[in-house]
Design a protein around this motif. Structure first.
Motif, short mmCIF file in Angstrom:
data_model
loop_
_atom_site.label_atom_id
_atom_site.label_comp_id
_atom_site.label_asym_id
_atom_site.label_seq_id
_atom_site.Cartn_x
_atom_site.Cartn_y
_atom_site.Cartn_z
N LYS A 2 0.61 -1.19 0.11
CA LYS A 2 0.05 0.04 -0.03
C LYS A 2 0.67 1.52 -0.14
O LYS A 2 1.73 1.37 1.18
CB LYS A 2 -0.76 -0.06 1.44
CG LYS A 2 -1.80 -0.94 0.94
CD LYS A 2 -3.14 0.01 1.18
CE LYS A 2 -4.20 -1.74 1.51
NZ LYS A 2 -5.66 -0.78 1.22
N SER A 3 0.59 2.44 -0.56
CA SER A 3 1.45 3.27 -0.80
C SER A 3 0.47 4.96 -0.07
O SER A 3 -0.32 4.17 0.42
CB SER A 3 1.52 3.42 -2.73
OG SER A 3 0.18 3.47 -3.21
N PHE A 4 1.19 5.70 0.20
CA PHE A 4 0.47 6.56 0.73
C PHE A 4 -0.99 6.93 0.47
O PHE A 4 -1.78 7.71 0.91
CB PHE A 4 1.49 7.96 0.50
CG PHE A 4 1.11 9.26 1.72
CD1 PHE A 4 1.11 8.69 3.42
CD2 PHE A 4 0.46 9.95 1.06
CE1 PHE A 4 0.45 9.99 4.13
CE2 PHE A 4 -0.39 11.14 1.90
CZ PHE A 4 -0.39 10.59 3.72
N ASP A 5 -0.93 7.46 -1.29
CA ASP A 5 -2.41 7.54 -1.46
C ASP A 5 -3.29 6.87 -1.49
O ASP A 5 -4.71 7.46 -1.39
CB ASP A 5 -2.51 8.24 -3.06
CG ASP A 5 -1.13 9.49 -3.31
OD1 ASP A 5 -1.34 9.94 -1.85
OD2 ASP A 5 -0.75 9.57 -4.34
N GLU A 6 -3.17 5.50 -0.82
CA GLU A 6 -4.27 3.85 -0.66
C GLU A 6 -4.38 4.09 0.79
O GLU A 6 -5.05 3.22 1.25
CB GLU A 6 -3.82 3.00 -1.18
CG GLU A 6 -3.41 3.14 -2.95
CD GLU A 6 -2.25 1.74 -3.34
OE1 GLU A 6 -3.05 1.63 -4.51
OE2 GLU A 6 -1.38 1.75 -2.70
#
Length: 182
Positions: A2-6
């Protein structure tokens, strides 16, 4: 991965409580009465054991929230409430159990303006009680930490070895229907 935007913020609430509320926002007399009622009607639950000694809990929590508020201001935050709503990034099985597998409210972190949210690694109350201080992080701090782990939240959590990252939401504007994830 999971990246920050997710990333998602999760707030937990015991099954028979009203979600997205903070007992510290009530007038003191009402807060004490509600805490007593919850402690009396839920003696077996971990979520309410702290209310059995509400006099000490209340004083500690009041001081903690004042500390967090002033630190958040110092870091450039613009809190609209004196007492934040608590969330965790990506949820926590530990807290889900702690709150009796009750109500979960979810928000997208990307929808929150950085001036309205702060973070702590782990439980802010436990750290404040133990150390008398809390390391408060901004949204930019969290982004920087994630970048060290390839923008992979799971790798970051594994590396820090904590149950969760707590998020303090300093406004109620994001708990409106258009922001809540269904």
């Amino acid at each position: 991965m999971k990246s920050f935007d997710e990333l998602i913020l999760v707030n937990y609430c015991y099954p028979d409580c009203i979600p997205l509320k903070n007992i510290m926002r009530l007038p003191q007399k009402e807060a004490f009465a509600l805490a007593s009622a919850f402690a009396g009607s839920h003696p077996e639950t971990t979520a309410f054991y702290r209310f059995a000694d509400f006099e000490n809990y209340y004083a500690l929590r009041k001081n903690q929230d004042e500390y967090l508020y002033s630190r958040f201001l110092e870091l450039g935050g613009t809190p609209e409430e004196k007492h934040p709503l608590s969330f965790v990034i990506e949820g926590s099985d530990y807290l889900h159990d702690w709150f009796g597998k009750g109500i979960e409210s979810r928000l997208r972190l990307r929808d929150i303006r950085p001036c309205h949210i702060s973070f702590t690694i782990g439980d802010s109350r436990a750290d404040y009680k133990k150390y008398g201080r809390i390391e408060l992080l901004t949204m930019e701090d969290i982004k920087e930490q994630l970048l060290k782990y390839g923008n992979d939240f799971d790798a970051f959590m594994k590396a820090i070895g904590r149950h969760y990252i707590e998020a303090q939401l300093w406004t109620d504007k994001y708990i409106a229907e258009e922001y809540l994830i269904k």
